[in-house]
Design an enzyme around this catalytic site. Structure first.
Site, mmCIF file in Angstrom:
data_model
loop_
_atom_site.group_PDB
_atom_site.id
_atom_site.type_symbol
_atom_site.label_atom_id
_atom_site.label_comp_id
_atom_site.label_asym_id
_atom_site.label_seq_id
_atom_site.Cartn_x
_atom_site.Cartn_y
_atom_site.Cartn_z
ATOM 1 N N CYS A 112 -11.513 3.430 2.392
ATOM 2 C CA CYS A 112 -11.104 2.079 2.781
ATOM 3 C C CYS A 112 -10.435 2.105 4.160
ATOM 4 C CB CYS A 112 -10.205 1.462 1.698
ATOM 5 S SG CYS A 112 -10.088 -0.348 1.813
ATOM 6 N N HIS A 213 -13.395 2.080 -3.100
ATOM 7 C CA HIS A 213 -12.329 2.926 -3.657
ATOM 8 C C HIS A 213 -12.884 3.793 -4.786
ATOM 9 C CE1 HIS A 213 -8.609 1.490 -1.691
ATOM 10 N NE2 HIS A 213 -9.347 0.410 -1.457
ATOM 11 N N GLU A 215 -11.736 6.367 -6.114
ATOM 12 C CA GLU A 215 -10.695 6.805 -7.062
ATOM 13 C C GLU A 215 -10.495 5.804 -8.191
ATOM 14 O OE1 GLU A 215 -8.411 4.011 -4.444
ATOM 15 O OE2 GLU A 215 -10.086 5.409 -4.185
#
Length: 234
Positions: A112, A213, A215
């Protein structure tokens, strides 16, 4: 085998915890830590202070995490009304981290904001508020919620090799995006509205950035690639 050590840049924000504490803090969403650790690597958090780049020679890889907007002055633009969360000290610290990692040939994953930084240091620019350009809030639909949208990955790219497919839905939460690409920066994935969703350095095989993202999703591919890209350790 020695575990690879992966540094992750962190936020500098005011935070609340416990029953009484409300203080400036170095913090990071726990999902980053879990994602790095799940690859078998040891995560090390890197606060945005002067001199943190001295730790880079002890790292095997670097993650530039998401967060607030980068100072538009870094890419030669005035600050737009919707630009927010600028932390000049974090910008400086992360640029120093990235510079040191590139000098040492350490693999880097930008997530990001981190992907945006990868572009800026190569002379690229950002679109400061995507809804003004694409006409929708698709990339940040709800406050504080990671929604998803589809992206298309260019074939025969490092990104495609990492992900193993050309179409996927990604967890997203951003209101800025890439505008002009920097020198040697190649776009490798796009949202359906044309927003760049992934990049690579064409002259540095160990550098990849994604606007989404990973994660916050269920695909560990990006973090696995980062650890797998580390040279063999004794």
């Amino acid at each position: 085998m020695t575990r690879p050590v992966v540094g992750v840049s962190v936020y500098n924000e005011r935070a609340r915890w416990g029953e009484a504490w409300d203080l400036p803090a170095a913090l990071l969403p726990w999902a980053y830590v879990e994602s790095v650790a799940a690859t078998g690597a040891a995560p090390v958090l890197l606060p945005p202070v002067q001199g943190t780049a001295a730790a880079v020679p002890r790292l095997d890889a670097l993650v530039l995490a998401g967060g607030g907007d980068i100072d538009p002055g870094r890419y030669g633009c005035p600050t737009a009304p919707r630009t927010a969360g600028v932390r000049p000290e974090r910008d400086t610290a992360e640029i120093d981290l990235l510079t040191a990692a590139l000098d040492l040939g350490i693999p880097v994953l930008g997530i990001c904001r981190g992907m945006q930084l990868l572009n800026i240091v190569r002379g690229g620019t950002l679109a400061q508020h995507l809804p003004d350009i694409v006409g929708s809030s698709r990339h940040r639909q709800r406050t504080g919620v990671f929604d998803s949208h589809p992206v298309t990955v260019a074939p025969h790219t490092r990104t495609a090799e990492i992900l193993g497919r050309a179409e996927l839905d990604v967890p997203t939460y951003h209101h800025q995006g890439l505008a002009e690409l920097g020198t040697g920066v190649v776009a490798t994935a796009w949202a359906h509205d044309g927003v760049v969703e992934a990049i690579e350095y064409e002259d540095v095989p160990g550098v990849v950035g994604v606007q989404w993202h990973p994660e916050m999703g269920e695909d560990p591919g990006m973090f696995a690639w980062l650890t797998d890209h580390v040279p063999s350790l004794p």
